[in-house]
Design an enzyme around this catalytic site. Structure first.
Site, short mmCIF file in Angstrom:
data_model
loop_
_atom_site.label_atom_id
_atom_site.label_comp_id
_atom_site.label_asym_id
_atom_site.label_seq_id
_atom_site.Cartn_x
_atom_site.Cartn_y
_atom_site.Cartn_z
N PHE A 206 0.84 -1.20 0.00
CA PHE A 206 0.00 0.00 0.00
C PHE A 206 0.87 1.24 0.00
O PHE A 206 1.86 1.32 0.74
CB PHE A 206 -0.83 0.08 1.29
CG PHE A 206 -1.79 -1.04 1.51
CD1 PHE A 206 -1.37 -2.21 2.15
CD2 PHE A 206 -3.11 -0.92 1.14
CE1 PHE A 206 -2.27 -3.24 2.40
CE2 PHE A 206 -4.02 -1.95 1.38
CZ PHE A 206 -3.59 -3.11 2.01
N ASP A 207 0.46 2.24 -0.75
CA ASP A 207 1.01 3.58 -0.57
C ASP A 207 0.35 4.13 0.70
O ASP A 207 -0.67 3.62 1.16
CB ASP A 207 0.66 4.43 -1.81
CG ASP A 207 1.03 5.89 -1.64
OD1 ASP A 207 0.30 6.74 -2.16
OD2 ASP A 207 2.04 6.19 -0.96
N GLY A 208 0.92 5.18 1.26
CA GLY A 208 0.37 5.72 2.50
C GLY A 208 -0.67 6.80 2.27
O GLY A 208 -1.86 6.58 2.43
#
Lengths: 365, 276
Positions: A206-208
């Site tokens: 996941f990107d943040g």
């Protein structure tokens, strides 16, 4: 003529009691069936439901072309002609296989539990194409027992009805609709080169910002620059960020992970999660980790790139899926063979490679 | 039962008056001769829309819906109100029948009704059991789209072949229950053939009539078998749903059908108590 309350009337929403009876009856049916060795599909309210579209599950590129160039009638006729020919795997296929593997491991440890992945096919394809889709599902022996072919209608209402935890589609418009309805969703793309993926461990990256978290900090970067961003993040280090569209999905994964930990299987847990963020650990990283902690969530690995490209790192991780809100990162990931899914959410949609796009361009049709 | 190719003549559907009008909330103000709208209202409007489109395409079209209204014996006053209300709302009702309580089945049979629609599941079940085609009239929410008639066929009933219907005893169904399944399948076929012909008058898009298959407990292969069988009967189904036991009502609330053929799920309620 009118009957007492408890009796069923056609179509009115059944009382919970009535639905419990139906579920018990279906359970009995499956348990009775001596012929089938297939596991019983879990009750939707207990399961982590993943809805995939037909075009992400299977490769339908040539058929899609027929639809776009020759229209619906010809497209359906074409599919009927090829009905006995299974499709080739699509971009979410490896992800689905990995989910099935996790289910197998969960069933070993918890034979009666319904906390499993439930994979549902949700497509606005015409039901006639359904026969070919079912033939293909049989060919690959996928555990997909639930589906929705809406014959052209929007599938978003059905996503809610199936209590969907994650929706994957190639159509960004539908994905956007889903996100607006509060359902975690991402757009997938055909990937030309693919890295070899683990068949024993589901890996999700996941990107943040604007994926797990809201885009509040990203707005600061875009509108006020990096220095302001760093100062802001340090100042508000202890204030949790607001949640983003994929937070609930990470939560669902965490819940299943803990089932393995409870049986002493942390090392060999078949689910692994990664945070891959452009933030740097020193200046902006603490807030992210503290936010996750405040939510009671963990990621197995948190990777802070401080602005370096994500592609090479993802190539090493080899996730079955990587979620990011910025097309720039999606493209970078894909160039090095990672299956990337775009989350069309937040301020990132109005920018491309750091430059503000015109508002009308930013709206995807 | 022969297949009627190019059947001409009306497709007769019987409705009960207390589904068409709301009798429970009869207002005390008696200066109105008009009964309030009931659950079947969106259905009848959708049916009329299909008829309009059929006639638009072919002025001499004879395969049209015809709705008849049946009512138990009631006072002259109520009879008058029913007739007045039908006129008031501009409803196209072909005939009215008033019958004594025990004569429902006879009334339906003698009028060669192609489908008996009711919101009362037990009435539907009783009719099916005696070989009269019957389906549930799904209770519509008020905001439903009025100009598209949706019919849901049961994938569970259609998807099992003659032989495999017998094997349902392995699942715990009784002989009587299996007979009802078989009777329902025959009824469904007759109705499906007619609907298929009607549906065929329109293209895939922009049709006022929409056909669906709902498999509530059967496997995906049962669903595929239902799709293929319906195709053989002349119905190219538009929408398909396979639930594998998931609750029906959230899905139905999105599909918003008018006519819902029962999947025999109520048969199974007894199963869970039988197998202990």
């Amino acid at each position: 003529m009118s009957k007492p309350e408890g009796t069923e009337r056609g179509g009115q929403s059944n009382s919970d009691n009535s639905e419990e009876k139906d579920w018990a009856a279906v359970k009995a049916l499956f348990d009775n069936a001596k012929t089938t060795k297939k596991p019983r599909p879990p009750k939707p309210s207990n399961a982590v439901t993943i809805a995939v579209s037909s075009r992400t599950l299977f490769n339908m590129v040539t058929e899609r072309k027929v639809f776009e160039e020759e229209g619906l009638e010809r497209y359906v006729a074409h599919q009927l002609e090829l009905e006995d020919q299974p499709f080739t795997p699509g971009v979410s296929f490896p992800f689905v296989k990995a989910l099935m593997n996790v289910n197998a491991r969960l069933r070993e440890l918890y034979p009666d539990s319904e906390e499993l992945f439930d994979i549902v096919l949700v497509t606005n394809n015409h039901a006639q194409v359904g026969v070919r889709l079912i033939n293909s599902i049989n060919y690959y022996d996928l555990t997909i027992e639930r589906f929705c072919m809406t014959g052209g209608e929007s599938p978003v209402g059905y996503l809610k009805a199936y209590m969907t935890n994650l929706y994957l589609s190639k159509d960004s418009k539908k994905v956007q609709e889903a996100i607006e309805e509060g359902i975690a969703a991402a757009t997938m793309f055909t990937c030309d080169s693919e890295n070899e993926l683990s068949d024993t461990q589901l890996r999700v990256a996941f990107d943040g910002d604007a994926v797990l978290f809201s885009d509040e900090s990203e707005i600061i970067v875009k509108e006020h620059g990096l220095d302001t961003f760093f100062r802001h993040e340090k100042e508000f280090e202890n204030k949790p960020l607001a949640k983003g569209p994929l937070k609930c999905f990470l939560e669902a994964l965490g819940k299943l992970q803990r089932k393995f930990y409870a049986k002493n299987q942390r090392i060999s847990c078949p689910i692994r999660t990664y945070l891959v963020t452009a933030r740097s650990a020193a200046s902006a990283g603490a807030r992210v980790l503290k936010t996750l902690r405040s939510w009671g969530l963990e990621v197995d690995e948190a990777l802070f790139l401080a602005g370096a490209p994500k592609g090479p790192l993802l190539q090493k991780i080899r996730p079955h899926i990587f979620f990011d809100d910025q097309m720039f990162h999606i493209e970078g990931a894909q160039e090095l063979g990672t299956i990337a899914a775009h989350v069309p959410y937040g301020i990132g949609q109005k920018y491309h490679k750091g430059k503000r796009i015109d508002a009308s361009e930013a709206e995807k049709k | 039962m022969e297949d009627k190719k190019n059947y001409s003549g009306p497709l007769m559907i019987a409705l009960q008056y207390n589904d068409l009008f709301d009798l429970d909330s009869t207002s005390t103000s008696t200066n109105t001769d008009v009964l309030p709208k009931g659950r079947a209202f969106t259905f009848i409007k959708a049916v009329q829309a299909v008829n309009e489109r059929l006639v638009e395409q072919n002025k001499t079209e004879s395969l049209l819906f015809e709705v008849i209204l049946i009512a138990k014996e009631c006072s002259e006053e109520i009879k008058m109100k029913i007739v007045e209300s039908v006129k008031h709302y501009g409803l196209e009702i072909g005939k009215f029948f008033f019958y004594k309580k025990e004569e429902l089945i006879n009334t339906l049979q003698s009028n060669k009704v192609k489908l008996f629609l009711s919101t009362e599941r037990d009435d539907v079940y009783e009719a099916l059991h005696t070989g009269i085609p019957a389906a549930l009239l799904y209770d519509q929410a008020d905001d439903h789209v009025l100009n598209r008639l949706k019919v849901i066929f049961s994938g569970d009933v259609i998807g099992f072949s003659e032989d495999s219907l017998d094997s349902l005893s392995d699942f715990g169904f009784s002989e009587t229950q299996i007979q009802t399944f078989k009777a329902a399948k025959i009824c469904m076929k007759e109705f499906a053939v007619l609907i298929g012909q009607m549906r065929g008058r329109f293209g895939k898009e922009n049709s006022p009539l929409c056909t669906c298959v709902l498999t509530s407990w059967g496997s995906r292969n049962v669903c595929a078998s239902a799709l293929k069988t319906l195709r053989e009967w002349g119905v190219d189904v538009d929408e398909a749903f396979c639930l594998a036991g998931a609750p029906c009502s959230p899905i139905l609330a999105v599909v918003k059908p008018h006519i819902l053929w029962d999947g025999g799920l109520h048969n199974m309620r007894d199963l869970s108590t039988q197998c202990q």
